[in-house]
Scaffold this active site. Sequence first.
Site, PDB file in Angstrom:
ATOM      1  N   GLU A   1      30.985 -58.922  28.003  1.00  0.00           N
ATOM      2  CA  GLU A   1      31.480 -57.588  28.348  1.00  0.00           C
ATOM      3  C   GLU A   1      32.151 -57.615  29.702  1.00  0.00           C
ATOM      4  O   GLU A   1      31.955 -58.534  30.503  1.00  0.00           O
ATOM      5  CB  GLU A   1      30.354 -56.551  28.271  1.00  0.00           C
ATOM      6  CG  GLU A   1      29.440 -56.520  29.456  1.00  0.00           C
ATOM      7  CD  GLU A   1      28.283 -55.539  29.292  1.00  0.00           C
ATOM      8  OE1 GLU A   1      28.104 -54.927  28.233  1.00  0.00           O
ATOM      9  OE2 GLU A   1      27.538 -55.408  30.261  1.00  0.00           O
TER      10      GLU A   1
ATOM     11  N   LYS B   1      21.061 -55.809  21.559  1.00  0.00           N
ATOM     12  CA  LYS B   1      21.954 -55.175  22.528  1.00  0.00           C
ATOM     13  C   LYS B   1      23.279 -54.746  21.887  1.00  0.00           C
ATOM     14  O   LYS B   1      23.881 -53.759  22.280  1.00  0.00           O
ATOM     15  CB  LYS B   1      22.214 -56.127  23.697  1.00  0.00           C
ATOM     16  CG  LYS B   1      20.931 -56.526  24.432  1.00  0.00           C
ATOM     17  CD  LYS B   1      20.145 -55.328  24.924  1.00  0.00           C
ATOM     18  CE  LYS B   1      18.713 -55.705  25.273  1.00  0.00           C
ATOM     19  NZ  LYS B   1      17.829 -54.555  25.488  1.00  0.00           N
TER      20      LYS B   1
ATOM     21  N   ARG C   1      10.098 -49.408  26.663  1.00  0.00           N
ATOM     22  CA  ARG C   1       8.774 -49.769  27.188  1.00  0.00           C
ATOM     23  C   ARG C   1       8.638 -49.173  28.577  1.00  0.00           C
ATOM     24  O   ARG C   1       9.574 -48.591  29.109  1.00  0.00           O
ATOM     25  CB  ARG C   1       8.660 -51.282  27.264  1.00  0.00           C
ATOM     26  CG  ARG C   1       9.850 -51.847  28.046  1.00  0.00           C
ATOM     27  CD  ARG C   1       9.661 -53.246  28.499  1.00  0.00           C
ATOM     28  NE  ARG C   1      10.924 -53.836  28.918  1.00  0.00           N
ATOM     29  CZ  ARG C   1      11.389 -53.840  30.157  1.00  0.00           C
ATOM     30  NH1 ARG C   1      10.728 -53.258  31.124  1.00  0.00           N
ATOM     31  NH2 ARG C   1      12.549 -54.410  30.435  1.00  0.00           N
TER      32      ARG C   1
END
Lengths: 489, 167, 385
Positions: free
Chosen positions: A203, A120, A294
């Site tokens: 974050e 990430k 995906r």
Amino acid sequence: MSQLPFDTVLIANRGEIAARIVKTLRKLGLRSAVAYHEIDARTPAVSMADLAIQISGNTPIASYLDTRQIIAAADQARAGALHPGYGLLSENAEFARAVTDTGIAFIGPLPDTIELMGDKIRARNFVQSNGFPVAPCVIEEDDPATFASRAQAMGAPLLVKPSAGGGGKGMRIVRDLNTLEAAIEQARSEAGRYFGDARLYAERHLEYPRHIEVQVLGDCLGNVVHLYERECSVQRRFQKIIEETPSPALSQELRARICDTAVRIARAANYRNAGTVEFLLSGDDFYFLEMNTRLQVEHPVTEMITGVDLVAEQIYAAAGRELAFSQSDIVSNGHAIELRLYAEAPERGYAPTTGKVLLLEYPNDVRIDSGIMQGQHITPAFDPMLAKIIVHSSSRMESALKAHRAVRELVLLGCETNANLLARIVSDEAFLGGHFHVGYLEQNPHLAAGNFSAGMSAFLASAALLTRPVRDSADAVPELHSALGNWRN
Amino acid sequence: MYHSFEVDGVDHTLWLSASRHGYRLHLRDEVIAPVAFTERSDSSGILTIAGQSEPVRFVIDGELIHLHIRGRTRTLRYIDPLGAYAAGNDGTCPLVARAPMPGRVVAITVSPGDSVSAGTALMMIESMKLETIIRSPQDGIVERIHVKENESFEHDAVLVTLSKEGF
Amino acid sequence: MQRIGSAADVDSQEFRRNDLHNRQLAAELKERQRLARFDRPEKDIERLRRQNKLFVRNRIAALLDPETPFLELSTLAANKAYNGEVPGAAQVVGIGIVAGREVIVHADDSSVKSGAWYPLSVKKIVRALDIAIENRLPVVHLCDCAGGFLPLQAEFFADRYHAGRILRNQSILSRMGVPQVAIVMGQCTAAGAYVPALSEYNIVVEGTGAIFLGGPPVVKAATGEQVSAQELGGALMHTSVSGTSDYFATSELHAIAIARNVVARFHQPAKTCIDRVAPEPPAYDASELYGIIPEDARAQFDMREIIARLVDGSRFDEYQPRYATSLVCGFARLYGYQVGIVANNGVFVRRQCAKGCSFHSNMRQKPNAPALPAERHRLYGWPRI
């Protein structure tokens, strides 16, 4: 169109997605093979597939994560390609490499892309360096010693996340900075256990943004198109439960902007296969959250409005075919909603439930992607999602009505589900008005709680009349006495 | 002695009585009459309650009655008075910590013989994506731990048995 | 059948005076019953709570089928006897419905003198068991008796209608094949020990229930042995060692659930086929009876006014309406049952006697109204002259 280079596909997954992939394989004239753990012997995918190969492991989940056994199963099935579904090994770059190395086509993006987007922090940096918007964040790796203080400096509320994560695992919201240390410890412990990688980042947490994602599709020639957005803001504990497309929150202009951004991110990543670029939207501002390399759980809503079979497109892309359509060919038609049926009790804090499917009846004239069948045991071994109900109509309001009817017509006895909650949401005023965000369920606890006593007398009456001791004790009392009732002198 | 059904942890007492015009249902604060149930198949029937007919889907699984009425599903458990009263009021019943949900044991933090107080963490369990700490319901001594690390268990399974201190 | 025409003037002063008077009498009866049933010193209620025992009325409520009638008998027994200290003779008896079966309930009321038997308690129990014998009704005994009230023990056993009669009646019921079930909810000592022992089934509540002829003090005095009540005759002892008791219960409610289960297995005799139609309320308001029955017990009134307010549709088929008119005879339906009614409506001399006899023998021969029920449901109304 040229013949596909393989005639058999191994599905390295289970539940509804394995069954859904079998359907497309059948449509394309391909042989389907599934690898399954014993516990899943009595599931739709195993009964539908042309070939089912048993795998084993310490836990059921471990067997589905066992690369060696999965590849052996593919060999045994003489599969030329492997579809990983979602979850499990679908975003594991090493697995994709191992598959490709044995000469089997991996139905998904290139391993390098998986690796990039799977981390990430790297994904975030990649997107940021290409000039796309991301949320402010601090990364532990930059300087582990100061991670907590840097997070503290960014201020509350913030979100502590595992770098390797996804699907809400190990995420912690910190609203009170005094709890930051504890949240970091817990997130680290869970991240280590789920992903074998305890690295974290923190974050800025947007209180109540919307979760909007864009479906993209790329081929090996560098063509990338989007198939519009999906609105996934109805969530509980970072888990989506209702998705729809188009999003009621986007103007045409904003839709064009967000979809275009997604296509450009995918193109920059040289993206091949089906993928999803996720954004958080607050007002007219959006920023990149992550990219899932995906098929998504909620892909059917996109299929309903575009008429594109995403699994078929994945297979074509993996076979090296050029996209058969360009962006302008993809037209959005009507409105689609997906409801996820979970084995859980929203009324009791979404506690997972177990049981045996004693009676299962699906509504007619809607799409059902089901991972369960009558007689099947629902165990806590896997994700609690049982099936998806997908409705498609000309307007959002009609879809909501149809979804409401469908979820009420669905009969699943033997295992408690969230069906009542789903019915309450799709008839809730805020939902119908399109006014919701990721904190919608948290802010409206009455939706999860339900009205406990509503309609109780009909249930008690049915149960009483169906229970022999109750009926027998009524029948035993001579009519005269029962007519006199509770008489006292 | 009224009949009793448990729904989501709440007991509902009721009595059914027969009359010339079908059954009467006596609930805690109302009487509904007539009520009737016509079975159509093994798993479907029509409930007639206060003049209204409702299709019902049902499965009876031992003491459990699973019902789907008006788009809503509930499971009711018939409480057999012989069993229910026999179990209750038994002073010798040991203290136990039960599983609040099905799941898997992550880590066990106590050993048999440990003295614990109410609220002491006994073990950490994991269910789907959530870790939960199982805490001691009362003061006591850990007598037995019924599960091993990594072992799965069902909802309501006994995880730890405690005995009273100095008992 | 003709509806009786009422001549009562409900607006008359006399009617209102009667109404007030009779309602006061009824209210006084209800109040005395209420006191006999529920008025207990706080310390006795507290003692029951401490002993983990239910109040006798709650035990009976749990025993009976809900939403069925309970006909309580001898509600004011021992009303003013023993200085009024033994309401209801420390007993509750009545006919109730358990698992659909009509049964005699006999319960010791341990909120009164710990349920000790007084001479009038014995009389009340004997009477209840006589009714059980006459009507072939199974009996449920809820035993919680401290034993006989010793200061009056001379009045317990000497006579054939004394306490021995309880055991005799129990034995007669057994011989008749009418079953009994006893729940031992307290200590059943001495003669009290025979009640569960002579019942077909008995259940003992762990901790509070015990059965022995002589309790621990007697054992100590006789043999010097120290033994607890539970060791001597508790639930565990009698269900696993002596075999005197059949079922072990962990609580009173558990015992009651077992008793209901036992009664549910009793043979439920088929009811005699009787002439019965759907019931119908009387055409006149039954509450008007308060205004019709005179305040002055010697005052004459028309018995048909009473019948009109009791029977279905106030319809009455009078027999020999012109002969010996001070005896009213006839047929009516009461709650749907066909009944014969014989009512005294004035002087009763030879003619009235002949009329009554002939009505009675006609009823026996009536082809459509079987003799037994007509006889059984015969209703006599006697005005006080």
